[in-house]
Design an enzyme around this catalytic site. Sequence first.
Site, PDB file in Angstrom:
ATOM      1  CB  SER A  93      40.789  46.796  33.644  1.00  0.00           C
ATOM      2  OG  SER A  93      40.059  46.265  34.731  1.00  0.00           O
ATOM      3  CE  LYS A 118      43.510  45.553  37.208  1.00  0.00           C
ATOM      4  NZ  LYS A 118      43.172  46.282  35.965  1.00  0.00           N
TER       5      LYS A 118
END
Length: 804
Positions: free
Chosen positions: A685, A728
Amino acid sequence: MVEGPPPVPTEGATIPILPLRNSVLFPMSVVPINVGRPRSVRLIEEALGLDRATIGILTQKSPDVEEPTFRDLHKVGTLVRVVQVIRVGPSIYTVKLSGVGRFRVTAGVSIEPYMRARIQRFPEPLVRDMEVDALGSALREGAKELVLLNPALPKEVAGILENVRDPGALADLLASSFPNDVASIDDKQRVLEAFDVKDRVKLVIEMISRQLEVLKVKREITDMQQEMGQSERETILRQQMKHIREQLGESGEDEETEELRDKLRKAGLPPEVDKVAKKQLSRMMSMHPQSAEWNIARTYLDWLSDLPWSKTTPDKFDVKEIKKALDEDHHGLEDVKKRIVEYAAVRQLRADKKGPILLFLGPPGVGKTSLGQSIARAMGRRYGRIALGGVSDEAEVRGHRRTYVGALPGRVIQALKRVGTRNPVLVLDEVDKLGVDMRGDPAAALLEVLDPEQNNSFVDHYLDVPFDLSQITFLATANNRETIPGALMDRMELIEVPGYTRTDKLKIAKHFLVPKQLREHGLTLEQLDFADDGIQLVIDSYTREAGVRNLEREIASICRWTAVKMAEGASPTPLVDKDKVEQVLGAHKYDSEVAERKGEPGVATGLAWTPAGGVILFVEASKMPGRGEIILTGNIRSVMQESAMAAVSFVRSKAELLMLDPLWLKTIDLHLHVPKGATAKDGPSAGVTMFTAVASLLLNCPVRPDVAMTGEISLRGMVLPVGGIKEKVLAAHRAGIRIVLLPSRNAADLEDIPQEVRDDLDIRLIERMDQILPIVLEPPLTPPPVEPGDDDAEMDEPVAGSAG
């Protein structure tokens, strides 16, 4: 040493012979004997006129012969000197004799007036070898053991062992000192006739070994007799007690056994378990109460009687009450509460009371374990917790077999004994931290426990009888889904418990944490109250977490400070505002990561997921003259390294669009670094963040400090979806980020993000990598002076315009 020749007999003179009835005299020994037979008396009276007269001693073959001839005597004897003669009566003497050496009779000379014979002497060999020394050591050790086991041996035996070193002399003296019950006359005579030292020592060793075996057997018999005597005595006393109780009309069993039988009767055991319990009780009654087997059987029956085979608590499946209890104990977590209410509703409708196993997955400190307590309280069930963190032994789940010392049932059965019912709420805490080693896999043992189709007949190794676990409400907690085995994960239904927003933390602190800490520290609201701005400062500047554990610790620190001041007689102001927080807690522990950024080219902010929640991640890029080498540091693992290589390759492939020299990597070395190198980092990511850092460095354009991003990249320029979006985004919100870039394929994950967070952030969904730079780059820094005619002088203009 070299072994010497065997002893050679030497011709001797004719000497007087004194026969002995019941003893054998050996060389090196000094022995007193009584003389009373006529021939022997005449020999001693004649020897009185001689100085240290020398005579020969022969032992009779049979002690019953009164006047023996040479045919009645052994041929081998001992040459002795007369040391002392004492007259103790008419024709009766006591003579002290000192052994000199061995001899053999070659011919009888006369019988009257006393016996005389011609002899051959056998001198003792003086040369020794290693075998003789070894035999001598074995003889000494055996004799020492015999002295310890037989205290009735003469005291001089111990002195002989201490002072005599020659193996041959030691064998002679030991044989001479042993009484007839240890060494018979025939045994001693065989030792005397052994002219070779090795044979002599072996004979004495054999004699001692035989006696040691006899003594050991005697000791075992004595111990057995004592034990049998004690056992018989106890048996008689028990029979008498039984008879007395029967006369009084009481049970013939002792109180302990009757109490155990009564407990088993009240436990409501299933028929197959009751059969096993009765058999064990019958065996126990036939055992001695002091035996180990009795204690093992008693402990086993105690476990059977203490387990809740038929004890249950009535369920309360009122959906409104359950929802009310959850709201009282926890703030927010609406999706979690909704699923728990649905779970309770299904359990209410199903007759068998079975339901799925719920797994609460989330970062530490968000209330996963306390959710189990709330569910138990709402359902009216008892609560139990089983800590599985670090457990690596399969027996911790299934129990140990009773053959092992200190065996116990597994943790599930132990928890049932503690709660006292067969339908509690059991929380399996930290199932993601189970270990595996040579003792088995506890996660595999949990498969049967958590399977509603199998756990109605769970067999613990210690109990060895089936126990129905199907009525237990199992809940599990975990921080990291990746470390839970797939088969175990398949048994459970996942419910994600997210981290809290700043607003959530403020409400939790006001409604739950502050009242709790005031109670624990003996304070009231009149003595201490927290203002919203004070709590907010603690949240922003003194904690950085997804949960609220550290927040509660900081509130407790302020309560303790207030308690100390009040104990000292001071009267601190009751309101805790921002100034009071800074006064008590000191300098800020955390500053905004965005505030640390000054907009420098080559530094981009990414978002990462960890088992403790989401975090922001910086990626730094730097260049220096070189030969095109790419350096990756910061404890990044293989997948993230591949993302870095893909980012660099994409920048190289789009050099023309970015107005870069196609061979820009040829003359420099590129260094990518992820700070906090002590923490391992991996995953795809960070690809978008690495691409942004490299492009920012090469274009000399700073990245906006209020932008964070996540996403996997491909060489075709696509931004691929990633996981952990909710964590996140919450981490970006906590860190003060304003703009968040997410892959467009993660749009569905935005539904899980609280509305207040979405309202507070500018979330941009990106599909291709060419959408990134116009959003995140600021205008370029002042470029270095350009020489006239340089073709690159106008390259920065389009980039600045595209960055907006």
